[in-house]
Design a protein around this motif. Structure first.
Motif, PDB file in Angstrom:
ATOM      1  N   ALA A 136       0.848  -1.190   0.000  1.00  0.00           N
ATOM      2  CA  ALA A 136       0.000   0.000   0.000  1.00  0.00           C
ATOM      3  C   ALA A 136       0.887   1.244   0.000  1.00  0.00           C
ATOM      4  N   PHE A 137       0.463   2.263  -0.737  1.00  0.00           N
ATOM      5  CA  PHE A 137       1.221   3.501  -0.852  1.00  0.00           C
ATOM      6  C   PHE A 137       0.484   4.617  -0.116  1.00  0.00           C
ATOM      7  N   VAL A 138       1.245   5.405   0.636  1.00  0.00           N
ATOM      8  CA  VAL A 138       0.662   6.514   1.391  1.00  0.00           C
ATOM      9  C   VAL A 138       1.406   7.792   1.042  1.00  0.00           C
ATOM     10  N   GLN A 139       0.651   8.768   0.554  1.00  0.00           N
ATOM     11  CA  GLN A 139       1.251  10.058   0.226  1.00  0.00           C
ATOM     12  C   GLN A 139       1.504  10.843   1.511  1.00  0.00           C
ATOM     13  N   ILE A 140       2.756  11.269   1.700  1.00  0.00           N
ATOM     14  CA  ILE A 140       3.060  12.105   2.861  1.00  0.00           C
ATOM     15  C   ILE A 140       3.377  13.538   2.445  1.00  0.00           C
ATOM     16  N   GLN A 141       3.585  13.745   1.157  1.00  0.00           N
ATOM     17  CA  GLN A 141       4.071  15.044   0.698  1.00  0.00           C
ATOM     18  C   GLN A 141       3.843  15.131  -0.805  1.00  0.00           C
ATOM     19  N   ASN A 142       3.770  16.351  -1.320  1.00  0.00           N
ATOM     20  CA  ASN A 142       3.647  16.567  -2.763  1.00  0.00           C
ATOM     21  C   ASN A 142       4.452  17.806  -3.127  1.00  0.00           C
ATOM     22  N   GLY A 143       4.868  17.898  -4.377  1.00  0.00           N
ATOM     23  CA  GLY A 143       5.589  19.074  -4.841  1.00  0.00           C
ATOM     24  C   GLY A 143       7.057  19.105  -4.441  1.00  0.00           C
ATOM     25  N   CYS A 144       7.767  20.118  -4.935  1.00  0.00           N
ATOM     26  CA  CYS A 144       9.203  20.239  -4.676  1.00  0.00           C
ATOM     27  C   CYS A 144       9.610  21.706  -4.688  1.00  0.00           C
ATOM     28  N   ASN A 145      10.419  22.099  -3.686  1.00  0.00           N
ATOM     29  CA  ASN A 145      10.901  23.485  -3.599  1.00  0.00           C
ATOM     30  C   ASN A 145      12.208  23.706  -4.349  1.00  0.00           C
ATOM     31  N   HIS A 146      12.812  22.646  -4.852  1.00  0.00           N
ATOM     32  CA  HIS A 146      14.114  22.753  -5.496  1.00  0.00           C
ATOM     33  C   HIS A 146      13.940  22.895  -7.007  1.00  0.00           C
ATOM     34  N   ARG A 147      14.922  23.473  -7.635  1.00  0.00           N
ATOM     35  CA  ARG A 147      14.838  23.719  -9.077  1.00  0.00           C
ATOM     36  C   ARG A 147      16.108  23.207  -9.751  1.00  0.00           C
ATOM     37  N   CYS A 148      16.264  21.894  -9.751  1.00  0.00           N
ATOM     38  CA  CYS A 148      17.392  21.311 -10.466  1.00  0.00           C
ATOM     39  C   CYS A 148      17.276  21.667 -11.939  1.00  0.00           C
ATOM     40  N   THR A 149      18.400  21.916 -12.577  1.00  0.00           N
ATOM     41  CA  THR A 149      18.367  22.505 -13.922  1.00  0.00           C
ATOM     42  C   THR A 149      17.699  21.604 -14.952  1.00  0.00           C
ATOM     43  N   PHE A 150      17.688  20.292 -14.709  1.00  0.00           N
ATOM     44  CA  PHE A 150      17.165  19.339 -15.692  1.00  0.00           C
ATOM     45  C   PHE A 150      15.714  18.961 -15.429  1.00  0.00           C
ATOM     46  N   CYS A 151      15.150  19.352 -14.287  1.00  0.00           N
ATOM     47  CA  CYS A 151      13.915  18.731 -13.797  1.00  0.00           C
ATOM     48  C   CYS A 151      12.694  19.606 -14.039  1.00  0.00           C
ATOM     49  N   ILE A 152      11.677  19.002 -14.621  1.00  0.00           N
ATOM     50  CA  ILE A 152      10.432  19.715 -14.920  1.00  0.00           C
ATOM     51  C   ILE A 152       9.339  19.425 -13.897  1.00  0.00           C
ATOM     52  N   ILE A 153       9.590  18.475 -13.004  1.00  0.00           N
ATOM     53  CA  ILE A 153       8.548  17.991 -12.110  1.00  0.00           C
ATOM     54  C   ILE A 153       7.923  19.078 -11.222  1.00  0.00           C
ATOM     55  N   PRO A 154       8.690  20.059 -10.679  1.00  0.00           N
ATOM     56  CA  PRO A 154       8.032  21.097  -9.881  1.00  0.00           C
ATOM     57  C   PRO A 154       6.933  21.839 -10.643  1.00  0.00           C
ATOM     58  N   TYR A 155       7.058  21.918 -11.962  1.00  0.00           N
ATOM     59  CA  TYR A 155       6.061  22.620 -12.762  1.00  0.00           C
ATOM     60  C   TYR A 155       4.823  21.755 -13.014  1.00  0.00           C
TER      61      TYR A 155
END
Length: 269
Positions: A136-155
């Motif tokens: 079973a999967f449990v969400q504890i958090q969502n989103g990201c405050n970091h802006r790694c140059t390659f990563c689109i996930i925060p958007y």
């Protein structure tokens, strides 16, 4: 009434959790003619696979309405809305609202995607089962405050926001009552859990509370983590606790310190 709609999950463990939330949302609708694609955008290949899956599913079930949601839909809704196979595009926040899954002929309602950066809280959704899965999967958090140059996930996910510890424990307790013996804590950047909560508790504090308050839990697993933020207490729990499994998924990305610095990663090799 149980929805007969089909949900296709692509990408991360957080998407697996959210697909079960979507399943519960669809149960309150009387539509059973939907295929929901919960998409991923971690790479261009992931987006290509989503488009490929949409075309394949439309060929297999031409009478079904296809709705696209998830990170790829959030980041680039236009690329999916122009596909003739797609009936609607829904953003990552909007996918938890039942009314957005209703299909009509209004062109203005074809895209339901709002600014993900405006979201400041992550609601807890009670999920009591995972179709066809022993973990079973449990969400504890969502989103990201970091802006790694390659990563689109925060958007696609917005800024980091934590689920309060009490809600997480209640969620795990409900899953344990349904005989799940292994729980996976998941999110986008779970080592940032607690930074936006009163007192700024750490992930190690949450893990400690789960182990102490839920003695019937046999196995607790962490999903992907940032090695730069593993504190001594979390390391101790991994070594000493028989409940917390000593396995972590670490994103390496590069083995050269200069490349890692240019990528704005917080660790060296």
């Amino acid at each position: 009434m149980k929805s007969k709609s089909q949900i296709i999950t692509m990408g991360c463990r957080l998407n697996l959790y959210e697909s079960e939330v979507i399943r519960g949302v669809l149960d309150v609708n009387d539509q059973d003619d939907l295929i929901v694609i919960n998409s991923c955008a971690v790479t261009k290949e992931a987006e290509r696979q989503a488009r490929q899956e949409i075309r394949k599913l439309h060929r297999q079930s031409p009478d079904k309405k296809i709705i696209v949601t998830g990170c790829a839909a959030q980041i680039n809704p236009g690329q999916f809305s122009i596909m003739p196979e797609v009936s609607k595009v829904i953003g990552n926040q909007e996918k938890f609202i039942a009314e957005h899954y209703k299909i009509d002929d209004d062109v203005d309602n074809r895209i339901k995607v709002n600014d993900i950066m405006s979201i400041t809280e992550t609601a807890s959704h009670m999920v009591t089962s995972f179709q066809g899965r022993s973990r079973a999967f449990v969400q504890i958090q969502n989103g990201c405050n970091h802006r790694c140059t390659f990563c689109i996930i925060p958007y696609g996910r917005g800024n980091s926001r934590s689920v309060p510890a009490g809600e997480i424990i209640n969620q795990i307790r409900a899953l344990l009552e349904n005989n799940y013996q292994e729980i996976v804590l998941t999110g986008v950047d779970i080592t940032d859990w607690g930074l936006d909560l009163p007192g700024q508790p750490k992930l190690s504090n949450l893990v400690n509370r789960i182990i102490k308050l839920l003695p019937s839990l046999k196995r607790l697993r962490l999903s992907s983590i940032d090695v730069a933020e593993i504190d001594p207490e979390l390391a101790r729990l991994m070594i000493e606790s028989p409940v917390l499994l000593p396995h972590v998924h670490i994103s390496l990305q590069a083995g050269d310190d200069m490349i890692l610095k240019r990528m704005k990663r917080r660790h060296n090799r």
